[in-house]
Design a protein around this motif. Structure first.
Motif, short mmCIF file in Angstrom:
data_model
loop_
_atom_site.label_atom_id
_atom_site.label_comp_id
_atom_site.label_asym_id
_atom_site.label_seq_id
_atom_site.Cartn_x
_atom_site.Cartn_y
_atom_site.Cartn_z
N PRO A 72 0.84 -1.33 0.00
CA PRO A 72 -0.02 -0.03 -0.01
C PRO A 72 0.81 0.95 0.05
O PRO A 72 1.89 1.21 0.46
CB PRO A 72 -0.77 -0.13 1.53
N PRO A 73 0.39 2.35 -0.25
CA PRO A 73 1.31 3.76 -0.50
C PRO A 73 1.60 3.94 0.91
O PRO A 73 0.85 3.72 1.98
CB PRO A 73 0.08 4.67 -1.00
N CYS A 74 2.76 4.73 0.64
CA CYS A 74 3.21 5.14 2.08
C CYS A 74 2.56 6.25 2.42
O CYS A 74 1.75 7.11 1.85
CB CYS A 74 4.91 5.80 2.08
N PRO A 75 2.46 6.67 3.94
CA PRO A 75 1.65 7.55 4.46
C PRO A 75 2.15 9.03 3.99
O PRO A 75 3.36 9.28 3.61
CB PRO A 75 1.88 7.60 5.95
N SER A 76 1.22 10.10 3.88
CA SER A 76 1.81 11.22 3.28
C SER A 76 2.75 12.07 4.19
O SER A 76 2.82 11.71 5.46
CB SER A 76 0.68 12.22 2.93
N ALA A 77 3.53 13.07 3.84
CA ALA A 77 4.21 13.72 4.69
C ALA A 77 3.63 14.42 5.85
O ALA A 77 4.35 14.42 6.99
CB ALA A 77 5.12 14.87 3.46
N ASP A 78 2.66 15.12 5.62
CA ASP A 78 1.71 15.81 6.84
C ASP A 78 0.77 14.85 7.43
O ASP A 78 0.01 15.38 8.35
CB ASP A 78 1.27 16.91 6.31
N SER A 79 0.91 13.39 7.41
CA SER A 79 0.08 12.73 8.16
C SER A 79 0.82 12.37 9.40
O SER A 79 2.06 12.50 9.37
CB SER A 79 -0.49 11.44 7.48
N PRO A 80 0.13 12.04 10.63
CA PRO A 80 0.60 11.78 11.68
C PRO A 80 1.45 10.56 11.81
O PRO A 80 2.68 10.58 12.83
CB PRO A 80 -0.57 11.26 12.57
N ASP A 81 1.43 9.53 10.73
CA ASP A 81 2.34 8.61 10.65
C ASP A 81 3.43 8.71 9.55
O ASP A 81 4.03 7.61 8.81
CB ASP A 81 1.78 7.29 10.66
N GLY A 82 3.70 10.07 9.14
CA GLY A 82 4.37 10.19 7.98
C GLY A 82 5.88 9.84 8.01
O GLY A 82 6.47 9.42 6.87
N ALA A 83 6.22 9.58 9.26
CA ALA A 83 7.86 9.11 9.52
C ALA A 83 7.83 7.64 9.26
O ALA A 83 8.89 6.76 8.99
CB ALA A 83 8.27 9.43 10.93
N GLY A 84 6.66 6.91 9.19
CA GLY A 84 6.59 5.48 8.56
C GLY A 84 6.71 5.13 7.31
O GLY A 84 6.68 4.06 6.82
N ALA A 85 7.18 6.21 6.18
CA ALA A 85 7.32 5.85 4.86
C ALA A 85 8.59 5.14 4.71
O ALA A 85 9.51 5.26 5.44
CB ALA A 85 7.18 7.27 4.30
N LYS A 86 8.66 4.61 3.66
CA LYS A 86 10.11 3.66 3.32
C LYS A 86 11.17 4.90 3.21
O LYS A 86 10.80 5.85 2.55
CB LYS A 86 9.65 2.85 2.01
N VAL A 87 12.12 4.43 3.39
CA VAL A 87 13.43 5.14 3.29
C VAL A 87 13.84 4.77 1.97
O VAL A 87 13.96 3.64 1.29
CB VAL A 87 14.51 4.31 4.18
N VAL A 88 14.02 5.89 1.01
CA VAL A 88 14.61 5.86 -0.31
C VAL A 88 15.96 6.22 -0.51
O VAL A 88 16.68 6.04 -1.36
CB VAL A 88 13.74 6.57 -1.11
N GLY A 89 16.74 6.87 0.54
CA GLY A 89 18.00 7.35 0.43
C GLY A 89 18.60 7.59 1.91
O GLY A 89 17.92 7.94 2.69
N ARG A 90 19.75 7.74 2.02
CA ARG A 90 20.38 8.10 3.28
C ARG A 90 21.52 8.90 3.20
O ARG A 90 22.42 8.78 2.29
CB ARG A 90 20.78 6.90 4.01
N ASP A 91 21.91 9.64 4.28
CA ASP A 91 23.22 10.47 4.48
C ASP A 91 23.67 10.06 5.83
O ASP A 91 23.28 10.99 6.60
CB ASP A 91 23.10 11.86 3.96
N SER A 92 24.46 9.29 5.89
CA SER A 92 25.10 8.85 7.17
C SER A 92 26.03 9.91 7.76
O SER A 92 26.19 10.05 9.15
CB SER A 92 25.78 7.72 7.29
N GLY A 93 26.60 10.69 6.88
CA GLY A 93 27.30 11.72 7.45
C GLY A 93 26.69 12.90 8.17
O GLY A 93 27.18 13.33 9.14
#
Length: 69
Positions: A6-27
């Motif tokens: 199913p689609p990831c939660p929208s950025a402004d939804s309460p569970d928006g941080a639950g969307a899938k990670v598509v990139g990282r910057d460990s620095g």
């Protein structure tokens, strides 16, 4: 735009941080989420429209902190 099923939660939804990670910057300790959110290890975030979300308890966002480890 999210292509996950199913689609990831929208950025402004309460569970928006639950969307899938598509990139990282460990620095800088950040992850880019499918919904356009830039999520930081301290649980703060930058939303796609430029709004800032202040850091909050890691217990309130378990998916966010788990995805950055």
């Amino acid at each position: 735009m999210c292509l996950h099923t199913p689609p990831c939660p929208s950025a402004d939804s309460p569970d928006g941080a639950g969307a899938k990670v598509v990139g990282r910057d460990s620095g800088v300790g950040a992850a880019w989420l499918c919904n356009g959110v830039l999520l930081f290890e301290d649980t703060g975030a930058l939303l796609p429209d430029g709004r800032i979300v202040a850091p909050h308890s890691a217990l309130a966002a378990p998916n966010a902190t788990r995805s950055l480890c």
